[in-house]
Design an enzyme around this catalytic site. Structure first.
Site, PDB file in Angstrom:
ATOM      1  N   ARG A  79       0.610  -1.269  -0.635  1.00 43.85           N
ATOM      2  CA  ARG A  79      -0.404  -0.004  -0.319  1.00 43.85           C
ATOM      3  C   ARG A  79       0.819   1.084  -0.076  1.00 43.85           C
ATOM      4  NH1 ARG A  79      -4.098   0.453   4.054  1.00 43.85           N
ATOM      5  NH2 ARG A  79      -3.029   1.082   5.725  1.00 43.85           N
ATOM      6  N   LYS A 182      -2.633   7.199   0.999  1.00 39.89           N
ATOM      7  CA  LYS A 182      -2.605   7.242   2.940  1.00 39.89           C
ATOM      8  C   LYS A 182      -1.836   8.520   3.175  1.00 39.89           C
ATOM      9  CE  LYS A 182      -2.812   4.740   6.998  1.00 39.89           C
ATOM     10  NZ  LYS A 182      -3.475   4.899   7.192  1.00 39.89           N
ATOM     11  N   GLU A 218     -16.289   6.132   3.363  1.00 39.27           N
ATOM     12  CA  GLU A 218     -15.602   6.060   4.566  1.00 39.27           C
ATOM     13  C   GLU A 218     -15.174   7.028   5.824  1.00 39.27           C
ATOM     14  OE1 GLU A 218     -11.372   4.523   4.599  1.00 39.27           O
ATOM     15  OE2 GLU A 218     -11.237   6.908   3.327  1.00 39.27           O
TER      16      GLU A 218
HETATM   17  C1  LIG Z   1      -5.359   3.912   7.503  1.00 42.37           C
HETATM   18  C2  LIG Z   1      -6.441   4.376   6.959  1.00 42.37           C
HETATM   19  C3  LIG Z   1      -7.352   3.475   7.081  1.00 42.37           C
HETATM   20  C4  LIG Z   1      -7.162   2.202   8.034  1.00 42.37           C
HETATM   21  O1  LIG Z   1      -6.607   1.378   7.264  1.00 42.37           O
HETATM   22  P1  LIG Z   1      -6.298   0.021   8.137  1.00 42.37           P
HETATM   23  O2  LIG Z   1      -5.004  -0.229   7.047  1.00 42.37           O
HETATM   24  O3  LIG Z   1      -7.361  -1.064   8.404  1.00 42.37           O
HETATM   25  O4  LIG Z   1      -5.667   0.967   9.078  1.00 42.37           O
HETATM   26  C5  LIG Z   1      -8.905   3.638   6.654  1.00 42.37           C
HETATM   27  N1  LIG Z   1      -8.893   4.958   5.647  1.00 42.37           N
HETATM   28  C6  LIG Z   1      -8.009   5.867   5.797  1.00 42.37           C
HETATM   29  C7  LIG Z   1      -8.115   6.968   5.559  1.00 42.37           C
HETATM   30  C8  LIG Z   1      -7.465   5.765   6.802  1.00 42.37           C
HETATM   31  O5  LIG Z   1      -6.157   6.778   6.238  1.00 42.37           O
END
Ligand SMILES: *Cc1c(COP(=O)(O)O)cnc(C)c1O
Length: 335
Positions: A79, A182, A218
């Site tokens: 990722r 991210k 989300e």
């Molecule tokens: C990090 C993050 C998540 C959760 O991802 P995980 O891999 O489950 O920790 C969900 N949404 C956003 C916007 C994020 O930055």
């Protein structure tokens, strides 16, 4: 070092070391462990001006057998590369990433909360463009730093549902065009709307699709899932949400438990019909949502307790992470 494990929350606590890699002249160096918590940067570094910065988050657990294991680090490596490709940063070897995570965890092994405390070692990789420049273009020099810190259980007095507010309810709400990566920028941009939601008693913000504001996407820093009245696990399929590793794992766990999984567009009108709603991510695994506020509309779920299906998924996930349940998908990486 004298850590009171039962007092730990989710905050930065310097450990013994972090590991750092530098990119220069077209290549990454071999990296080194570093005991300083500081960096020296040019005031013109492009991470500061144009936000060429990305991060990851994962955890190491002290398992029931006393061994320390890391939860799915290769997923974070992949990722990170997907995020930094979009941000025009140089790819980092996934194998080297996993090795680096293991190395920094090993060097800080006494900072991993012991089994039974409910804590874990939070691992935070961050990558920044460091080239001094004012013209808008990708940097030519980068720093990848992987830091670690012990964190306590997110829920101290048991799991409690929280309230959520839909993002288009707040003043100056703007969609997240870069929700699929991210990057630091998404978080900075969510601080203001989240502060307004918090004033209204809501812990989290729920984003709708940027185009029509019809589909559920989300939460600010976690994915959305729901359990339907007939017991299915439903989660949005959208190009503008972050592919959560927790959500991916919960979908697999649901299948293992013979719960049907639907990854598809989720209309906001369905919020009325769900039996359980949850937010999922590395830090908390599952935050049950007790209420979602959208203008004058309020969607209500169980406001006192985590729902039975969410609880089952949560218990199985933490059971695998702490080595109480067989790790049949080989998610736990040994040091
Ligand atoms: C990090 C993050 C998540 C959760 O991802 P995980 O891999 O489950 O920790 C969900 N949404 C956003 C916007 C994020 O930055």
């Amino acid at each position: 070092m004298n850590i009171e494990w039962d007092k730990l929350g989710f905050q930065f606590l310097p450990a013994r070391s972090n590991i750092r890699f530098s990119y220069k002249d077209g290549k990454w160096d071999e990296g080194k462990l570093c005991t300083s918590n500081e960096i020296t940067l040019s005031i013109a570094s492009n991470c500061m001006h144009y936000g060429q910065a990305a991060f990851e988050g994962l955890k190491a657990f002290c398992c029931k057998d006393g061994k320390v294991r890391i939860f799915r680090p290769l997923e974070n490596a992949r990722r990170l590369n997907s995020t930094i490709e979009y941000l025009m940063m140089p790819q980092f070897s996934e194998k080297k990433f996993v090795e680096a995570v293991k190395k920094v965890v090993k060097d800080n092994i006494d900072y991993v909360p012991p089994y039974g405390t409910g804590g874990s070692l939070y691992i935070r990789p961050v990558i920044i463009g460091t080239t001094p420049q004012i013209g808008i273009s990708a940097a030519t020099e980068y720093e990848l730093i992987i830091m670690v810190m012990p964190v306590g259980p997110y829920y101290k007095g048991g799991i409690k549902p929280v309230k959520a507010m839909i993002h288009d309810d707040v003043d100056r709400a703007a969609p997240r065009g870069t929700g699929h990566i991210k990057t630091a920028g998404n978080y900075a941009a969510s601080l203001y709307p989240t502060s307004l939601a918090q004033k209204a008693g809501c812990a989290v913000m729920l984003f709708l699709d940027p185009k029509n504001h019809e589909l559920v996407e989300e939460f600010g820093s976690s994915n959305f899932f729901a359990i339907t009245a007939d017991g299915k696990y439903v989660t949005p399929d959208s190009p503008s949400i972050l592919p959560s590793i927790t959500n991916k794992s919960l979908m697999q766990i649901a299948k293992d438990l013979d719960i049907q999984v639907e990854r598809r567009a989720v209309s906001k009108t369905e919020l009325e019909t769900f039996a359980e709603v949850g937010a999922c991510g590395t830090a908390v695994i599952i935050t049950p949502i007790g209420e979602i506020i959208h203008h004058e509309k309020v969607y209500r779920y169980d406001q006192e307790n985590i729902g039975p299906v969410s609880k089952k998924l949560y218990d199985r996930m933490t059971g695998i992470q702490y080595g109480r349940i067989a790790d049949e998908h080989n998610w736990m990486e040994e040091l």
